[in-house]
Design a protein around this motif. Structure first.
Motif, mmCIF file in Angstrom:
data_model
loop_
_atom_site.group_PDB
_atom_site.id
_atom_site.type_symbol
_atom_site.label_atom_id
_atom_site.label_comp_id
_atom_site.label_asym_id
_atom_site.label_seq_id
_atom_site.Cartn_x
_atom_site.Cartn_y
_atom_site.Cartn_z
ATOM 1 N N ASP A 33 -7.716 107.345 17.830
ATOM 2 C CA ASP A 33 -7.550 107.487 16.483
ATOM 3 C C ASP A 33 -7.000 108.801 16.114
ATOM 4 O OD1 ASP A 33 -8.453 104.504 16.267
ATOM 5 O OD2 ASP A 33 -10.350 105.293 15.982
ATOM 6 N N ASP B 248 -1.643 104.050 13.743
ATOM 7 C CA ASP B 248 -2.216 103.336 14.658
ATOM 8 C C ASP B 248 -2.652 104.414 15.940
ATOM 9 O OD1 ASP B 248 -0.006 103.327 16.865
ATOM 10 O OD2 ASP B 248 0.964 102.876 15.087
ATOM 11 N N PRO B 249 -3.359 103.771 17.067
ATOM 12 C CA PRO B 249 -3.720 104.676 17.904
ATOM 13 C C PRO B 249 -2.672 105.012 19.038
ATOM 14 C CG PRO B 249 -4.787 102.471 18.351
ATOM 15 C CD PRO B 249 -4.063 102.527 17.024
#
Length: 241
Positions: A147, A216-217
């Motif tokens: 994250d 998004d990660p």
């Protein structure tokens, strides 16, 4: 370019390849095969590393903090941190102090693999964490995910200086970070006092969302669109690094 070494003694001198490659990406040389992202920009390189064994370079927290403090005292606005390590309370405090002074920190997201734990300083909230993609916009297979990832940039097969002379392709998030460092420098050129929040909102305008919608990660907010950025600021000059 000014180079400042924190350690003394030739026996502990760090290797030149990694730092030279990153510096070449940032400012390059007009008479070389690596002209640089910000040719002619002022660059201060603080070497906080020492050689450990035959090929590894390491830096202790004390020297990293000294380096950051030195750059704060020199009123450097943008700092590229192509380095990673574990969380450390002293480093975290130093990072917060630096950003509170108005400094923008850009760091490599790490190359320990997609399932690895977060690395620092990239994972600190105050730092812009940069991951790497290849020319097909695919994520670098060894890039750390999470994250804390903010943005993506080219970092696979990037052409830059090999060491003191010559050039070759380099891969890793360390070589993606300079693209964002250069972009940040250009963005704050017209507004040196821009807040971290304003800068984040501004740079998001120049990203292509190539992953899941939104942050998004894997890619963060997306891949930097350097062409669109350059078109928007063609009349400005980069800030000092």
């Amino acid at each position: 370019m000014e180079v400042i070494r924190l350690s003394e003694g030739e026996a502990t001198k760090s290797g030149a390849q990694h730092g030279t490659a990153v510096a070449a990406l940032l400012i390059g040389a007009s008479d070389s095969r690596v002209p640089g992202l910000l040719p002619g920009a002022e660059l201060i390189a603080v070497d906080a590393f020492q050689r450990s064994g035959k090929s590894a370079d390491i830096a202790n927290i004390y020297d990293l903090v000294r380096a950051l403090d030195m750059l704060v005292q020199r009123d450097v606005k943008v700092v590229n941190l192509s380095l990673t390590g574990p969380a450390n309370a002293v480093l975290e405090k130093s990072v917060k102090a630096a950003t509170e002074s108005g400094m923008i920190l850009v760091a490599a997201a790490g190359n320990d693999g997609p399932n690895a734990k977060p690395v620092y300083p990239a994972a600190y909230d105050e730092v812009i964490a940069v991951t790497a993609v290849d020319k097909g916009r695919n994520p670098y297979r060894r890039a750390v995910r999470g994250d804390y990832i903010d943005i993506a940039a080219p970092g696979v097969g990037v052409w830059t200086a090999a060491s003191i002379s010559g050039a070759r392709q380099k891969t890793g998030t360390s070589f993606a970070a300079p693209f964002i460092t250069a972009a940040v420098s250009v963005l704050i050129a017209g507004d040196p006092d821009m807040s971290h929040e304003s800068l984040e909102a501004k740079i998001r305008q120049f990203t292509d969302d190539i992953g899941k919608p939104g942050k998004d990660p894997v890619f963060g907010w997306g891949l930097l669109n350097a062409s669109r950025l350059c078109e928007s600021i063609s009349d400005t000059k980069p800030s000092a690094l």
